[in-house]
Design an enzyme around this catalytic site. Structure first.
Site, PDB file in Angstrom:
ATOM      1  N   SER A 124      -5.527 -10.863  -4.485  1.00  0.00           N
ATOM      2  CA  SER A 124      -6.394  -9.795  -3.974  1.00  0.00           C
ATOM      3  C   SER A 124      -7.783 -10.347  -3.682  1.00  0.00           C
ATOM      4  CB  SER A 124      -6.496  -8.704  -5.044  1.00  0.00           C
ATOM      5  OG  SER A 124      -7.563  -7.827  -4.760  1.00  0.00           O
ATOM      6  N   TYR A 149      -7.487  -5.525 -14.273  1.00  0.00           N
ATOM      7  CA  TYR A 149      -6.580  -5.735 -13.141  1.00  0.00           C
ATOM      8  C   TYR A 149      -7.025  -6.949 -12.329  1.00  0.00           C
ATOM      9  CZ  TYR A 149      -4.906  -5.439  -8.365  1.00  0.00           C
ATOM     10  OH  TYR A 149      -4.411  -5.773  -7.131  1.00  0.00           O
ATOM     11  N   LYS A 153      -5.299 -11.002 -11.599  1.00  0.00           N
ATOM     12  CA  LYS A 153      -5.108 -11.748 -10.338  1.00  0.00           C
ATOM     13  C   LYS A 153      -5.799 -13.115 -10.437  1.00  0.00           C
ATOM     14  CE  LYS A 153      -2.788  -8.611  -8.203  1.00  0.00           C
ATOM     15  NZ  LYS A 153      -1.336  -8.792  -8.136  1.00  0.00           N
TER      16      LYS A 153
HETATM   17  P1  NAD Z   1       3.293  -1.016  -5.941  1.00  0.00           P
HETATM   18  O1  NAD Z   1       2.935  -0.495  -7.276  1.00  0.00           O
HETATM   19  O2  NAD Z   1       3.708  -0.043  -4.890  1.00  0.00           O
HETATM   20  O3  NAD Z   1       4.413  -2.153  -6.051  1.00  0.00           O
HETATM   21  C1  NAD Z   1       4.545  -2.977  -7.190  1.00  0.00           C
HETATM   22  C2  NAD Z   1       5.988  -2.860  -7.649  1.00  0.00           C
HETATM   23  O4  NAD Z   1       6.167  -3.701  -8.788  1.00  0.00           O
HETATM   24  C3  NAD Z   1       6.362  -1.440  -8.071  1.00  0.00           C
HETATM   25  O5  NAD Z   1       7.519  -1.045  -7.367  1.00  0.00           O
HETATM   26  C4  NAD Z   1       6.612  -1.556  -9.577  1.00  0.00           C
HETATM   27  O6  NAD Z   1       7.614  -0.660 -10.012  1.00  0.00           O
HETATM   28  C5  NAD Z   1       7.004  -3.016  -9.696  1.00  0.00           C
HETATM   29  N1  NAD Z   1       6.789  -3.610 -11.023  1.00  0.00           N
HETATM   30  C6  NAD Z   1       5.657  -3.597 -11.789  1.00  0.00           C
HETATM   31  N2  NAD Z   1       5.870  -4.261 -12.935  1.00  0.00           N
HETATM   32  C7  NAD Z   1       7.164  -4.702 -12.901  1.00  0.00           C
HETATM   33  C8  NAD Z   1       7.976  -5.440 -13.800  1.00  0.00           C
HETATM   34  N3  NAD Z   1       7.517  -5.841 -14.993  1.00  0.00           N
HETATM   35  N4  NAD Z   1       9.261  -5.707 -13.427  1.00  0.00           N
HETATM   36  C9  NAD Z   1       9.752  -5.290 -12.240  1.00  0.00           C
HETATM   37  N5  NAD Z   1       9.034  -4.584 -11.355  1.00  0.00           N
HETATM   38  C10 NAD Z   1       7.747  -4.291 -11.685  1.00  0.00           C
HETATM   39  O7  NAD Z   1       2.035  -1.868  -5.421  1.00  0.00           O
HETATM   40  P2  NAD Z   1       1.763  -2.508  -3.996  1.00  0.00           P
HETATM   41  O8  NAD Z   1       0.600  -1.805  -3.404  1.00  0.00           O
HETATM   42  O9  NAD Z   1       3.024  -2.635  -3.242  1.00  0.00           O
HETATM   43  O10 NAD Z   1       1.256  -3.944  -4.453  1.00  0.00           O
HETATM   44  C11 NAD Z   1       2.116  -5.055  -4.565  1.00  0.00           C
HETATM   45  C12 NAD Z   1       1.340  -6.218  -5.160  1.00  0.00           C
HETATM   46  O11 NAD Z   1       0.218  -6.499  -4.326  1.00  0.00           O
HETATM   47  C13 NAD Z   1       0.787  -5.931  -6.554  1.00  0.00           C
HETATM   48  O12 NAD Z   1       0.875  -7.109  -7.316  1.00  0.00           O
HETATM   49  C14 NAD Z   1      -0.666  -5.591  -6.278  1.00  0.00           C
HETATM   50  O13 NAD Z   1      -1.491  -5.875  -7.370  1.00  0.00           O
HETATM   51  C15 NAD Z   1      -0.968  -6.508  -5.108  1.00  0.00           C
HETATM   52  N6  NAD Z   1      -2.089  -6.023  -4.294  1.00  0.00           N
HETATM   53  C16 NAD Z   1      -2.060  -4.770  -3.790  1.00  0.00           C
HETATM   54  C17 NAD Z   1      -3.136  -4.290  -3.051  1.00  0.00           C
HETATM   55  C18 NAD Z   1      -3.127  -2.894  -2.502  1.00  0.00           C
HETATM   56  O14 NAD Z   1      -4.182  -2.432  -2.067  1.00  0.00           O
HETATM   57  N7  NAD Z   1      -2.001  -2.193  -2.457  1.00  0.00           N
HETATM   58  C19 NAD Z   1      -4.244  -5.130  -2.828  1.00  0.00           C
HETATM   59  C20 NAD Z   1      -4.226  -6.426  -3.351  1.00  0.00           C
HETATM   60  C21 NAD Z   1      -3.143  -6.864  -4.090  1.00  0.00           C
HETATM   61  C1  UD1 Z   2     -10.108  -1.053  -4.978  1.00  0.00           C
HETATM   62  C2  UD1 Z   2     -10.314  -1.759  -6.297  1.00  0.00           C
HETATM   63  C3  UD1 Z   2      -9.883  -3.217  -6.146  1.00  0.00           C
HETATM   64  C4  UD1 Z   2      -8.429  -3.301  -5.654  1.00  0.00           C
HETATM   65  C5  UD1 Z   2      -8.299  -2.507  -4.356  1.00  0.00           C
HETATM   66  C6  UD1 Z   2      -6.871  -2.455  -3.857  1.00  0.00           C
HETATM   67  C7  UD1 Z   2     -12.125  -0.657  -7.513  1.00  0.00           C
HETATM   68  C8  UD1 Z   2     -13.534  -0.789  -7.994  1.00  0.00           C
HETATM   69  N1  UD1 Z   2     -11.692  -1.664  -6.720  1.00  0.00           N
HETATM   70  O1  UD1 Z   2     -10.859  -1.701  -4.005  1.00  0.00           O
HETATM   71  O2  UD1 Z   2      -9.992  -3.909  -7.375  1.00  0.00           O
HETATM   72  O3  UD1 Z   2      -8.061  -4.651  -5.434  1.00  0.00           O
HETATM   73  O4  UD1 Z   2      -8.750  -1.157  -4.568  1.00  0.00           O
HETATM   74  O5  UD1 Z   2      -6.049  -1.754  -4.757  1.00  0.00           O
HETATM   75  O6  UD1 Z   2     -11.422   0.299  -7.832  1.00  0.00           O
HETATM   76  N2  UD1 Z   2     -13.810   5.444  -1.536  1.00  0.00           N
HETATM   77  C9  UD1 Z   2     -14.346   6.703  -1.383  1.00  0.00           C
HETATM   78  N3  UD1 Z   2     -13.677   7.765  -1.935  1.00  0.00           N
HETATM   79  C10 UD1 Z   2     -12.475   7.637  -2.577  1.00  0.00           C
HETATM   80  C11 UD1 Z   2     -11.932   6.334  -2.728  1.00  0.00           C
HETATM   81  C12 UD1 Z   2     -12.631   5.253  -2.208  1.00  0.00           C
HETATM   82  O7  UD1 Z   2     -15.411   6.875  -0.794  1.00  0.00           O
HETATM   83  O8  UD1 Z   2     -11.909   8.646  -3.055  1.00  0.00           O
HETATM   84  C13 UD1 Z   2     -14.515   4.298  -0.926  1.00  0.00           C
HETATM   85  C14 UD1 Z   2     -14.885   3.186  -1.894  1.00  0.00           C
HETATM   86  O9  UD1 Z   2     -16.150   3.406  -2.454  1.00  0.00           O
HETATM   87  C15 UD1 Z   2     -14.837   1.956  -0.971  1.00  0.00           C
HETATM   88  C16 UD1 Z   2     -13.764   2.310   0.058  1.00  0.00           C
HETATM   89  O10 UD1 Z   2     -13.622   3.729   0.016  1.00  0.00           O
HETATM   90  O11 UD1 Z   2     -16.061   1.818  -0.293  1.00  0.00           O
HETATM   91  C17 UD1 Z   2     -12.405   1.677  -0.249  1.00  0.00           C
HETATM   92  O12 UD1 Z   2     -12.036   2.014  -1.590  1.00  0.00           O
HETATM   93  P1  UD1 Z   2     -10.588   1.635  -2.173  1.00  0.00           P
HETATM   94  O13 UD1 Z   2      -9.543   2.081  -1.224  1.00  0.00           O
HETATM   95  O14 UD1 Z   2     -10.515   2.125  -3.576  1.00  0.00           O
HETATM   96  O15 UD1 Z   2     -10.557   0.029  -2.149  1.00  0.00           O
HETATM   97  P2  UD1 Z   2     -11.581  -1.044  -2.787  1.00  0.00           P
HETATM   98  O16 UD1 Z   2     -12.821  -0.408  -3.264  1.00  0.00           O
HETATM   99  O17 UD1 Z   2     -11.729  -2.142  -1.809  1.00  0.00           O
END
Ligand code: NAD
Ligand code: UD1
Length: 339
Positions: A124, A149, A153
Site C-alpha cells: 500500500s 494496519y 504492510k
Molecule cells: P478484502 O478484504 O476485500 O479482501 C481480502 C480477502 O482476504 C478477504 O476476502 C478476506 O476474507 C481474506 N482473508 C483475510 N485474512 C485471511 C486469512 N487468514 N486466510 C484466508 N483469507 C483471508 O480487501 P481488498 O480491498 O480486496 O484488499 C486486498 C489486499 O490489498 C489486502 O491485503 C489489502 O490490505 C491490500 N490493499 C487494499 C487497498 C484498498 O484500498 N482496497 C489498498 C492497499 C492495499
Molecule cells: C485510507 C487509510 C490507508 C489505507 C487506504 C486504503 C486512513 C487514515 N488511511 O487511506 O491506510 O491504505 O485507506 O484502504 O484511514 N474522506 C472523506 N470522507 C469519508 C472518507 C474519506 O472526506 O467518509 C476523505 C479522506 O479524508 C481522504 C480521501 O477521502 O482525503 C480518501 O480517503 P480513503 O478512501 O479513506 O483513503 P485514504 O485516506 O487514502
C-alpha cells in the site's frame, strides 16, 4: 500450472481473478471468507464462464495450505489475504499483526516446500508515511505508519526483501496500491464493505443508493486545490491488470521489486463528488467535518516504473470509476447475498 489468489474472494482478488482468466491463466482461490462471500467467487465464474477451484481455508493454516498445494499445480502466489480496516487495526493490533504476518509467513514456507518461487504482494502507498513529497517514487524511503494496519504492510515488505536476500530463487513483486475504486463493468462484482465504509468511494455509492443520508468531508482546510484531501484513485480493473503484468516479469527476474500501481493523477474529495454527480446524474449530499486523524493532505504516485518495468499503465478515468462503481451498487444495493 495455476496462480493461487490468497484472499481471492475479496474486492481486489475477484477483479484480479477475472483478468487472469481473461488473459488465459488458470486460477485457484483460497479465502476464509473473513471479509467476503462465496457468492463473489460464483460471480467470477459467471463473468468468465470458467469454473474456479475455491478452498475455504485460512492461509495461515499450514496443513490446509499444504493440501491445496498438493492438489493444485501452483507456480505463482498473489497474496491479498489480509485484514485492512485502519480503525479496527488500532483497536485490535494483535489480531492484525497475527493475521497479516502469519498469512505471509505460512505462504512463503509452504511455497518453498512445493518449489514455488513467485510471489506478488498487495502492499500500500501507506508505507510512504508522512515525510515524502508528492509524487511518490519507489526509490523514496519508507516512512512512519500511523496505524498497525500500515505497519503490517511495512513489515511484510521487509520480510519479503529479507526472504529474497536469503533465497536466490525467490521472485517477489511488491505492488504498492494507491486508492483502488470502481467495479467490473458487468456490475456483478464490486466492493462490499461490512458495516460503515471507512473509505470514501463505497461511502459515496451507499449515499447514492440511499443507504446513507450524506457524506462527511473530512476537512476542507488542507493546502490542496480546494482544501480537501487529494488521492490517486485507480480503477480496480486497471489495478487487476497490473497483477497480470507482474507475472511474466516475476518469471524472468529474481529478488524483490517495488512497483507503484497508481495513475499518477490526484483528485480531491470535492472533485470526486462532482464527477460522481455529473456522470451518474445523482446528488451526493455532503457536510464538511473535521479532519480525520492520520490523514495526509495529498498522496499520488509517480507511475513511470510500472510502465517501464511491467509495460502497464492505468487507462480508465475517474468518470469510468464513478460509472462502474455506481452500476455495481445499484445492481447490488446491499452488496452480495449471504451464502
Ligand atoms: P478484502 O478484504 O476485500 O479482501 C481480502 C480477502 O482476504 C478477504 O476476502 C478476506 O476474507 C481474506 N482473508 C483475510 N485474512 C485471511 C486469512 N487468514 N486466510 C484466508 N483469507 C483471508 O480487501 P481488498 O480491498 O480486496 O484488499 C486486498 C489486499 O490489498 C489486502 O491485503 C489489502 O490490505 C491490500 N490493499 C487494499 C487497498 C484498498 O484500498 N482496497 C489498498 C492497499 C492495499
Ligand atoms: C485510507 C487509510 C490507508 C489505507 C487506504 C486504503 C486512513 C487514515 N488511511 O487511506 O491506510 O491504505 O485507506 O484502504 O484511514 N474522506 C472523506 N470522507 C469519508 C472518507 C474519506 O472526506 O467518509 C476523505 C479522506 O479524508 C481522504 C480521501 O477521502 O482525503 C480518501 O480517503 P480513503 O478512501 O479513506 O483513503 P485514504 O485516506 O487514502
Amino acid at each position: 500450472m495455476a496462480i493461487l489468489l490468497a484472499g481471492g474472494a475479496g474486492y481486489i482478488g475477484t477483479h484480479t481473478a477475472v483478468e487472469f482468466i481473461n488473459a488465459g491463466y488458470e486460477v485457484v482461490i483460497a479465502d476464509n471468507l473473513y471479509n467476503s462471500k462465496a457468492e463473489a467467487v460464483r460471480r467470477v465464474e459467471k463473468i468468465t464462464g470458467k469454473s474456479v477451484p475455491f478452498y475455504q481455508i485460512d492461509v495461515s493454516d499450514a496443513e490446509a495450505l499444504r493440501t491445496l498445494f498438493s492438489e493444485q499445480n501452483i507456480d505463482t502466489v498473489v497474496h491479498f489475504a489480509g485484514m485492512k480496516a485502519v480503525g479496527e487495526s488500532v483497536a485490535k493490533p494483535m489480531m492484525y499483526y497475527r493475521n497479516n504476518l502469519n498469512t505471509t509467513l505460512t505462504l512463503l514456507e509452504v511455497m518453498k516446500d512445493f518449489d514455488c518461487h513467485r510471489f506478488v504482494f498487495s502492499s500500500s502507498a501507506t508505507v510512504y508515511g508522512f515525510s515524502n513529497p508528492v509524487p511518490l517514487f519507489e526509490t523514496m524511503p519508507r516512512g512512519e505508519c500511523t496505524n498497525p494496519y500500515g505497519w503490517t504492510k511495512w513489515m511484510i515488505e521487509q520480510i519479503l526483501m529479507d526472504a529474497c536476500a536469503a533465497d536466490p530463487e525467490l521472485s517477489v513483486v511488491l505492488l504498492r496500491y494507491f486508492n483502488p475504486i470502481g467495479a467490473h463493468e458487468s456490475g456483478l462484482i464490486g466492493e462490499d464493505p461490512q458495516g460503515t465504509p471507512n473509505n470514501i468511494f463505497p461511502y459515496i455509492t451507499q449515499v447514492a443508493v440511499g443507504r446513507r443520508p450524506q457524506l462527511t468531508v473530512f476537512g476542507n482546510d488542507y493546502d490542496t486545490v480546494d482544501g480537501t484531501g487529494v488521492r490517486d484513485y485507480i480503477h480496480v480493473v486497471d489495478l487487476a491488470k497490473g497483477h497480470v503484468a507482474a507475472v511474466p516479469y516475476a518469471e524472468k527476474h529474481t529478488g524483490a521489486e517495488i512497483i507503484n500501481l497508481g495513475t499518477g493523477r490526484g483528485t480531491s474529495v470535492l472533485e470526486m463528488i462532482a464527477a460522481f454527480e455529473r456522470v451518474n446524474g445523482v446528488k451526493i449530499p455532503y457536510v464538511i467535518g473535521a479532519r480525520r486523524a492520520g490523514d495526509l493532505a495529498e498522496s499520488y504516485a509517480n507511475a513511470d516504473k510500472a510502465k517501464e518495468v511491467l509495460g502497464w499503465t492505468a487507462e480508465k478515468t475517474i468518470e469510468d470509476m464513478c460509472r462502474d462503481g455506481y452500476r455495481w451498487q445499484t445492481m447490488n444495493p446491499m452488496g452480495y447475498p449471504e451464502g
